[in-house]
Write a protein that holds these residues in place. Structure first.
Motif, mmCIF file in Angstrom:
data_model
loop_
_atom_site.group_PDB
_atom_site.id
_atom_site.type_symbol
_atom_site.label_atom_id
_atom_site.label_comp_id
_atom_site.label_asym_id
_atom_site.label_seq_id
_atom_site.Cartn_x
_atom_site.Cartn_y
_atom_site.Cartn_z
ATOM 1 N N LYS A 86 -21.867 -15.917 -10.753
ATOM 2 C CA LYS A 86 -20.702 -15.705 -11.397
ATOM 3 C C LYS A 86 -20.690 -16.573 -12.840
ATOM 4 C CE LYS A 86 -17.491 -13.078 -9.615
ATOM 5 N NZ LYS A 86 -17.416 -11.863 -10.644
ATOM 6 N N THR A 89 -19.078 -17.842 -20.806
ATOM 7 C CA THR A 89 -17.707 -17.468 -20.970
ATOM 8 C C THR A 89 -16.986 -17.776 -21.999
ATOM 9 O OG1 THR A 89 -18.018 -17.706 -18.341
ATOM 10 C CG2 THR A 89 -15.832 -17.173 -19.031
ATOM 11 N N ARG A 118 -12.895 -16.657 -22.333
ATOM 12 C CA ARG A 118 -12.112 -15.886 -21.753
ATOM 13 C C ARG A 118 -10.633 -16.386 -21.964
ATOM 14 N NH1 ARG A 118 -13.267 -10.723 -20.172
ATOM 15 N NH2 ARG A 118 -15.458 -10.613 -19.178
ATOM 16 N N THR A 157 -11.388 -16.330 -8.608
ATOM 17 C CA THR A 157 -11.876 -15.512 -9.995
ATOM 18 C C THR A 157 -10.920 -15.073 -11.025
ATOM 19 O OG1 THR A 157 -12.282 -13.336 -9.282
ATOM 20 C CG2 THR A 157 -13.817 -14.802 -8.867
ATOM 21 N N SER A 166 -19.106 -12.131 -17.861
ATOM 22 C CA SER A 166 -18.959 -13.429 -17.405
ATOM 23 C C SER A 166 -17.516 -13.538 -16.777
ATOM 24 C CB SER A 166 -18.449 -13.987 -18.983
ATOM 25 O OG SER A 166 -17.525 -13.646 -19.389
ATOM 26 N N ASP A 167 -17.398 -14.756 -16.213
ATOM 27 C CA ASP A 167 -16.314 -14.979 -15.488
ATOM 28 C C ASP A 167 -16.022 -16.517 -15.319
ATOM 29 O OD1 ASP A 167 -14.078 -14.776 -13.868
ATOM 30 O OD2 ASP A 167 -15.263 -13.562 -12.130
#
Length: 399
Positions: free
Chosen positions: A318, A323, A325, A365, A392-393
């Motif tokens: 992950k 990332t 976000r 997540t 991405s996460d």
């Protein structure tokens, strides 16, 4: 991250009778330059190793069979690529395989291999050498076995949370829940997920920027994460076409908006923090104007993936991609502060998501988190910004 640039040395050698080899080290690569032939060093290029699989420096696997893929590029023809398997850097090789480029692959060579690893820790060492005798060495660690996979806490990673909460203003009306919401979220992050949390209350714009600078100067490891949260007033200027965070000293009628923290500036500052994985959440009015290109796709769920791999391997997978976000409590709208002592609607559902503990796997997540807040009457906004990479996460892992 991959790099397709070449490191070039231009060396002028004169009056030198004895020269020794020199190593130049970075986080993931070691370059070995042979100074014994000065003629080759007038202009030479170091081979570049790009890991396709695995990307992370530390990895976990259940099976002994492990696939790797690397790309090697060089301005000078590649002589050979050798893969060693060791217990650690100082240990003798447990096994090795060497390959030479086929015709047409002298400047760019792709190697895919399935390697048998031993239980426990394995060090994969890739050595790329060009025809000038210059070498690049790069490493990846792979832990094999169910025992290592069972404990995700062994991963070399730290989760940070930086929370800004403002409910007392010099010029704007005071609010009732931002500090209460933020302290409750902070406690949940510390208690359940092991985050290192800092809550900044009633900060001025200068206070916010100084704290952001402090976090931009931290040293982060590849799997580290940074969660940033803002709770308080927000505003939007139709003429400028931009949203703003209202800080403690912001003026009520500031036509120039210099007393506000603009989303453009905030976006740039956060994007440049040298942490690979950053998630920004904002419980402020007009928070959705943080990004003009709003995205609310929930993406694929994580549970089916998790069933096929251990928790630690899932986490590293992950966190393979960079990332950037964001999640906001609304779009270009006002949002509710809530009833005193009862949390804002957004904070209430955000806490509900955190307290779900990610279900059976203990990993929450972003797509899973969004399912909790999307039920709100005022639609939250979920998207990406800056240098976010596809796939991405950001995860919350129960400790």
């Amino acid at each position: 991250m991959k790099s397709r640039s070449f490191l070039s040395f231009v060396l002028l050698v004169s009056g030198v009778t004895t020269l020794m080899a020199q190593n130049v080290s970075t986080r993931t690569n070691e370059f070995e330059v042979d100074f014994s032939d000065p003629k080759k060093l007038v202009s030479t290029t170091i081979p570049v190793i790009n890991w396709v699989t695995p990307v992370a420096e530390t990895n976990y696997a259940q099976e002994n069979k492990y696939k790797i893929k690397v790309e090697v590029e060089s301005d000078k023809p590649i002589k050979s690529i050798t893969i060693y398997v060791k217990e650690d850097e100082a240990a003798a090789s447990r096994g090795m395989t060497s390959m030479k480029p086929d015709a047409g692959q002298e400047l760019k060579m792709v190697v895919e291999k399935s390697i048998t690893l031993m239980e426990g820790e394995n060090l994969l060492e890739v050595v790329a050498e060009n025809t000038d005798g210059q070498k690049t060495i790069s490493y990846r660690k792979v832990h094999v076995g169910s025992t290592g996979l069972a404990d995700a806490g062994k991963l070399d990673r730290t989760d940070y949370a930086l929370i800004f909460a403002t409910d007392q203003y010099d010029n704007w009306s005071d609010l009732v829940n931002p500090v209460f919401d933020s302290k409750t979220i902070a406690e949940e992050l510390k208690k359940t997920y092991g985050y290192k949390v800092e809550v900044i209350e009633n900060a001025s714009q200068s206070d916010v920027l100084k704290k952001m600078r402090e976090y931009a100067e931290k040293k982060y490891k590849p799997l580290d994460q940074l969660f940033i949260f803002f709770a308080g007033h927000g505003t939007y200027d139709q003429t400028f076409g931009e949203g703003f965070v209202v800080t403690k000293e912001s003026q009520l009628n500031d036509e120039a908006k210099t007393s506000y923290l603009s989303h453009n500036r905030l976006r740039s500052i956060v994007n440049n923090v040298p942490c690979e994985h950053i998630f920004l959440a904002m419980d402020v009015c007009f928070g959705g104007t943080f990004d003009a290109a709003l995205a609310s796709s929930r993406g694929a769920g994580a549970e089916e993936v998790y069933k096929e791999q251990g928790q630690a391997e899932f986490i590293t997978r992950k966190l393979t991609y960079k990332t950037r976000r964001f999640l906001t409590s609304g779009g270009k709208t006002y949002v509710s502060d809530g009833i005193p002592g009862k949390h804002s609607p957004f904070a209430k559902n955000f806490l509900e998501a955190l307290r779900s503990r990610g279900g059976k796997d203990g990993v929450l997540t972003l797509p899973e988190l969004y399912t909790y807040v999307e039920r709100l009457k005022i639609q939250p906004r979920f998207g990406e910004f800056g240098d976010n990479a596809p796939g991405s996460d950001f995860i919350f892992v129960v400790k």
